[in-house]
Write a protein that holds these residues in place. Structure first.
Motif, mmCIF file in Angstrom:
data_model
loop_
_atom_site.group_PDB
_atom_site.id
_atom_site.type_symbol
_atom_site.label_atom_id
_atom_site.label_comp_id
_atom_site.label_asym_id
_atom_site.label_seq_id
_atom_site.Cartn_x
_atom_site.Cartn_y
_atom_site.Cartn_z
ATOM 1 N N GLU A 161 1.073 -1.237 0.082
ATOM 2 C CA GLU A 161 -0.047 -0.212 0.078
ATOM 3 C C GLU A 161 0.662 1.430 0.068
ATOM 4 N N GLU B 274 -5.372 7.441 1.987
ATOM 5 C CA GLU B 274 -5.657 6.488 0.989
ATOM 6 C C GLU B 274 -6.727 7.339 -0.060
ATOM 7 N N LEU B 275 -6.778 6.274 -1.436
ATOM 8 C CA LEU B 275 -7.272 7.138 -2.101
ATOM 9 C C LEU B 275 -8.218 6.556 -2.873
ATOM 10 N N THR B 276 -9.276 6.732 -2.604
ATOM 11 C CA THR B 276 -10.674 5.875 -3.415
ATOM 12 C C THR B 276 -10.274 5.588 -5.051
ATOM 13 N N GLU B 277 -10.822 5.210 -5.753
ATOM 14 C CA GLU B 277 -11.615 4.708 -6.967
ATOM 15 C C GLU B 277 -12.503 6.781 -7.468
ATOM 16 N N ASN B 278 -13.139 6.699 -6.531
ATOM 17 C CA ASN B 278 -13.229 8.276 -7.034
ATOM 18 C C ASN B 278 -12.619 9.495 -6.792
ATOM 19 N N ASN B 279 -11.177 9.320 -5.673
ATOM 20 C CA ASN B 279 -10.204 10.635 -5.975
ATOM 21 C C ASN B 279 -9.441 10.491 -6.986
#
Length: 211
Positions: free
Chosen positions: A71, A117-122
């Protein structure tokens, strides 16, 4: 493996790293000092850095400090920054692992992007921002990274991944329509994913314009 043995194993790689980051010497000058090409000097440094990262992870885990290095590396996309992150967060522990020897990465390099954390939306938002900044504003990856508090390596990967996905979709569609035998081998297209997409679009615009 003890830290001293790690340095002994990567003697030149260790010295290249110290000269590069502590004395800020250019790779060409360092390479001449060791009678190496710039590529080989960088390669020896890279091998040392990856082993150093592994050394840190193994040492911290022996103290039951669990590290999700996948990660961390995925966030920074850089072995250098991954090491810097660990040296900043686990300073005292890693000093013990090094038997009191100073870190190879000076403190001034520890002002790195905030790990998060980077989300899919990010990622989708970053993709849009990076494409506009690169293609319309002609900004460098390093500039965009500073604006978004991300490493230039992460910005470059997000940008290249976006166009890599588009080119794969495009080539699959082209092959399904015109046939495998009519499509030139992928090797015809440049390695750079953005340039590859531009060339495919110029040749097969009607087939891929909606992608």
């Amino acid at each position: 493996m003890e830290y001293e043995k790690l340095i002994e194993k990567h003697k030149i790689g260790y010295e290249v790293t110290c000269l590069r980051y502590q004395e800020e010497k250019p790779y060409k000058e360092i390479a001449r000092q060791f009678n190496l090409s710039s590529y080989n000097a960088r390669d020896k440094q890279k091998k040392f850095m990856y082993d150093l990262l592994d050394f840190y992870i193994c040492g911290l885990r022996e103290w039951h400090i669990e590290i999700d290095i996948k990660e961390i590396y995925d966030f920074y996309c850089s072995v250098f920054l991954s090491i810097a992150f660990l040296e900043k967060k686990y300073t005292a522990w890693l000093e013990i692992l090094r038997h009191g020897k100073p870190p190879v990465i000076p403190n001034k390099y520890l002002e790195l992007p905030l790990y998060r954390e980077l989300t899919e939306n990010n990622i989708l938002e970053i993709e849009r921002y990076v494409r506009e900044a690169r293609e319309q504003q002609k900004k460098k990856f390093s500039e965009i990274g500073q604006e978004l508090d991300l490493s230039k390596e992460k910005i470059k990967r997000i940008y290249e991944d976006y166009y890599h996905k588009k080119t794969r979709l495009a080539l699959d569609r082209i092959k399904s329509i015109v046939g495998e035998s009519s499509v030139v081998n992928d090797c015809k297209y440049p390695h750079n994913s953005y340039q590859r997409w531009k060339l495919i679009k110029s040749e097969y615009l009607e087939l891929v314009k909606d992608l």
